[in-house]
Design an enzyme around this catalytic site. Structure first.
Site, mmCIF file in Angstrom:
data_model
loop_
_atom_site.group_PDB
_atom_site.id
_atom_site.type_symbol
_atom_site.label_atom_id
_atom_site.label_comp_id
_atom_site.label_asym_id
_atom_site.label_seq_id
_atom_site.Cartn_x
_atom_site.Cartn_y
_atom_site.Cartn_z
ATOM 1 C CB THR A 296 -56.845 -38.025 14.773
ATOM 2 O OG1 THR A 296 -56.154 -39.493 14.047
ATOM 3 C CG2 THR A 296 -58.549 -38.386 15.264
ATOM 4 C CG ASP A 470 -59.859 -39.761 10.798
ATOM 5 O OD1 ASP A 470 -59.785 -40.585 9.988
ATOM 6 O OD2 ASP A 470 -58.646 -40.197 11.529
ATOM 7 C CG HIS A 471 -56.563 -38.509 8.391
ATOM 8 N ND1 HIS A 471 -55.745 -39.654 8.393
ATOM 9 C CD2 HIS A 471 -57.278 -38.601 9.647
ATOM 10 C CE1 HIS A 471 -56.202 -40.330 9.252
ATOM 11 N NE2 HIS A 471 -56.187 -39.842 10.304
HETATM 12 C C1 GP9 Z 1 -55.284 -42.073 18.263
HETATM 13 C C2 GP9 Z 1 -55.774 -41.458 16.938
HETATM 14 C C3 GP9 Z 1 -55.466 -42.256 16.052
HETATM 15 O O1 GP9 Z 1 -55.859 -41.222 19.208
HETATM 16 O O2 GP9 Z 1 -56.972 -40.408 16.882
HETATM 17 O O3 GP9 Z 1 -54.935 -40.432 15.122
HETATM 18 P P1 GP9 Z 1 -54.027 -40.759 14.088
HETATM 19 O O4 GP9 Z 1 -52.833 -41.234 13.659
HETATM 20 O O5 GP9 Z 1 -54.573 -41.269 12.668
HETATM 21 O O6 GP9 Z 1 -53.900 -38.967 13.658
HETATM 22 MN MN MN Z 2 -56.946 -41.042 12.593
#
Ligand code: GP9
Ligand code: MN
Length: 625
Positions: A296, A470-471
């Site tokens: 993220t 995001d991914h």
């Molecule tokens: C945590 C959220 C999740 O604050 O952004 O993070 P990720 O595990 O998807 O990188």
């Molecule tokens: Mn994420």
């Protein structure tokens, strides 16, 4: 305490042998290391040996039995722990640990449900050889009962160790040239030099990056600038400034991949609201995530800076004190009130520190939200209450505002309360994949509610709403079930294709009533910063950025993944293979060569900026002409 004049060479060898066998078993069971030929398999078997023999062999220098035994046990435990930590990490991230990630201790507390979902009761087997070693030491069988070791024998021992190391390195270099100079892929490193040497190498890289920053000077910026200038694409005249002065709402859609858009599971639509919204928006259906280990946070980094994240660790952690010229900074300069909104611990991914470097005026973290057991699930606050409370906060913000919102419910392990399940789970042997569809469906509902709330608050018309996945949410570990869902085998080509995430630009009054359209340019998160700024009528001509305005008629069809894979309109480079996009078949590698070179150049420039903290020198440059 008995003098170790009768030191045994057997015990260190036994210690090394136990770990050697264990490491190989872990390679085969804990990680998914792709082996293409018997030589690679041989290197894999061989690669833990030199390090283990060396580290256990150091015990031969100890003068007393007690210290020596203690040392051997300690090393055995420490290395077992390292390999186990790697296994747990791999279960979740399908990747190997790096030092920066390991030092993100503040993250560990928050990993909560995810981490515990990855730890099993049978994991104590990982330490069984340490107990065995302890028993051997306690029982002192004849075999390890100390014959004398002569200096010449000790020398012979280390000579053999060195020979194994050179054999290992030689074979690896033959199998994979430039292994250590190009570290795009950790799996290849572990596969060749072994997990322990890999960690040593990582340590070396870490020290190197600290040194790089200390030594960097502004002159490196000239090359970078020339490159960026040469690649600048001009904005789309019709759209430049079309959203000028509006609030900017950017939503990170957690783990959302494009394959759920306009799709069904068990005959049920997965994203009914987004499917509808897309018709009233610009929707980019060939848009890829470009994140590395920082997930993220890496996506946020890309969107803010139009720079690539790093290939190891999360840049939010490793380079949080750098100078950046972020989207938020630009918006600050243009009279915006800028904030990040995320109902999670403020320290997760080091955001509390990094957001300051990115120039956010305010971070609405868990402290700003009313979070209860009822409105939480999995990692924290559910998306629907998150959006509801966020609109209340937005009403109070100075206008125009920029709010970067991060959703959370569609996060591994994708758990949901019964009452929040709008569709049935998928039916495969893979529970993670089964649940994924239901949390995506929940997320979809939350966006719908958010839009309704925005309209009620009178904010909708005065805003531009941008969403990006995001991914990936479904990792390689779940290929079987994904293959079942998609009805095809997940080849490296298909896997690369699955890295597509949705990107939606919704401009009320402009894209409403079906006036949006689907844009199929090959693009990625790196392109978001210039795209948003140009829609707001803000120039980026002088900025150091690698992305290209997605609406520009000159935008090129070329997107680079953080691990060095890439996609063009004709080819996909994945798993060291050049694929034709049309036929999905392998083609001559030569066809991908030029893009491969461009990929390396661009990633290197971006890395150089970050490692050298080069933007700290840029202020003066910018004001020059
Ligand atoms: C945590 C959220 C999740 O604050 O952004 O993070 P990720 O595990 O998807 O990188
Ligand atoms: Mn994420």
């Amino acid at each position: 305490m008995s003098k170790l004049n009768k030191a045994s060479i057997i015990l260190p060898i036994v210690g090394a042998l136990f770990l050697w066998i264990k490491t190989y078993i872990v390679y085969k069971t804990g990680f998914h290391i792709k082996i293409e030929n018997w030589m690679q398999e041989f290197i894999l078997i061989l690669n833990p040996a030199s390090f283990l023999l060396f580290i256990f062999g150091l015990s031969l220098f100890f003068k007393t039995e007690k210290v020596r035994n203690g040392y051997i046990l300690f090393v055995s435990f420490l290395l077992s722990f390292i390999i186990y930590a790697n296994v747990v990490f791999y279960r979740f991230f399908t990747d190997f640990l790096t030092l920066p990630v390991l030092f993100q201790t503040s993250n560990f507390g928050d990993l909560g449900e995810s981490a515990s979902a990855e730890i099993n009761w049978w994991d104590f087997f990982f330490f069984i050889d340490v107990f065995l070693l302890l028993m051997i030491i306690k029982m002192k069988p004849k075999m390890v009962n100390f014959q004398s070791i002569k200096r010449v024998n000790r020398r012979a021992y280390f000579l053999v160790t060195a020979a194994i190391l050179f054999l290992n390195l030689g074979l690896s270099e033959a199998e994979r040239p430039q292994l250590l100079s190009r570290t795009f892929d950790r799996e290849i490193l572990v596969k060749n030099i072994g997990t322990y040497n890999y960690h040593l190498y990582d340590l070396f890289l870490q020290s190197k990056s600290s040194a790089q920053k200390a030594m960097a000077d502004g002159s490196r910026l000239v090359d970078v600038e020339n490159y960026v200038r040469a690649n600048y694409v001009k904005p789309n005249e019709k759209l430049f400034g079309i959203a000028k002065g509006r609030n900017v709402i950017v939503i990170s859609l957690e783990s959302t991949q494009s394959f759920v858009i306009n799709s069904k599971v068990n005959g049920q639509v997965i994203t009914p609201y987004l499917n509808q919204l897309i018709k009233d928006s610009y929707y980019f259906d060939h848009f890829y995530h470009q994140t590395g280990q920082g997930k993220t946070a890496d996506a946020e980094f890309l969107i803010e800076n139009s720079l690539y994240p790093l290939n190891r660790g999360a840049v939010f952690f490793t380079h949080a004190s750098n100078k950046y010229n972020s989207l938020a900074t630009k918006l600050n300069e243009n009279g915006y009130y800028t904030s990040g909104m995320h109902a999670n611990n403020k320290s997760f991914w080091n955001r509390d520190i990094m957001y300051k470097s990115l120039g956010y005026q305010k971070f609405y973290s868990s402290n700003s939200y009313t979070i209860t057991d009822e409105n939480s699930v999995g990692w924290g606050m559910k998306d629907i209450p998150f959006f509801q409370q966020s609109v209340d906060l937005m009403k109070e913000m100075p206008k125009p505002f920029y709010a970067k919102m991060i959703t959370l419910t569609n996060h591994h392990p994708f758990t949901l309360d019964e009452s929040d399940r709008f569709i049935e789970e998928y039916t495969s042997n893979d529970k993670t994949v089964n649940r994924y569809f239901t949390t995506v469906r929940y997320e979809d509902e939350s966006i719908k509610e958010f839009m309704i709330k925005l309209k009620q608050a009178g904010l909708y018309d005065k805003s531009i709403i941008i969403m990006y996945g995001d991914h990936y949410g479904i990792s390689e570990n779940h290929h079987l079930a994904m293959g079942q869902y998609l009805g095809k085998e997940i080849t490296p080509f298909v896997h690369a294709d699955l890295q597509k995430v949705p990107f939606i630009v919704h401009i009320p009054g402009v894209t409403d009533k079906g006036r949006g359209k689907i844009i199929s340019k090959v693009s990625g998160q790196i392109d978001v910063r210039p795209t948003i700024l140009h829609l707001l009528g803000i120039e980026t001509k002088k900025d150091i950025q690698f992305g290209e305005d997605l609406f520009s008629p000159d935008h090129r069809n070329f997107t680079i993944f953080r691990d060095g894979q890439f996609v063009t309109d004709k080819y996909v480079w994945a798993a060291n293979t050049c694929y034709s996009k049309n036929t999905e078949e392998q083609v001559d590698k030569e066809l991908c060569r030029i893009y491969k070179e461009n990929t390396a150049t661009e990633l290197n420039f971006s890395d150089e900026i970050i490692y050298g903290d080069l933007l700290r020198f840029y202020g003066d440059e910018k004001n020059k002409d």
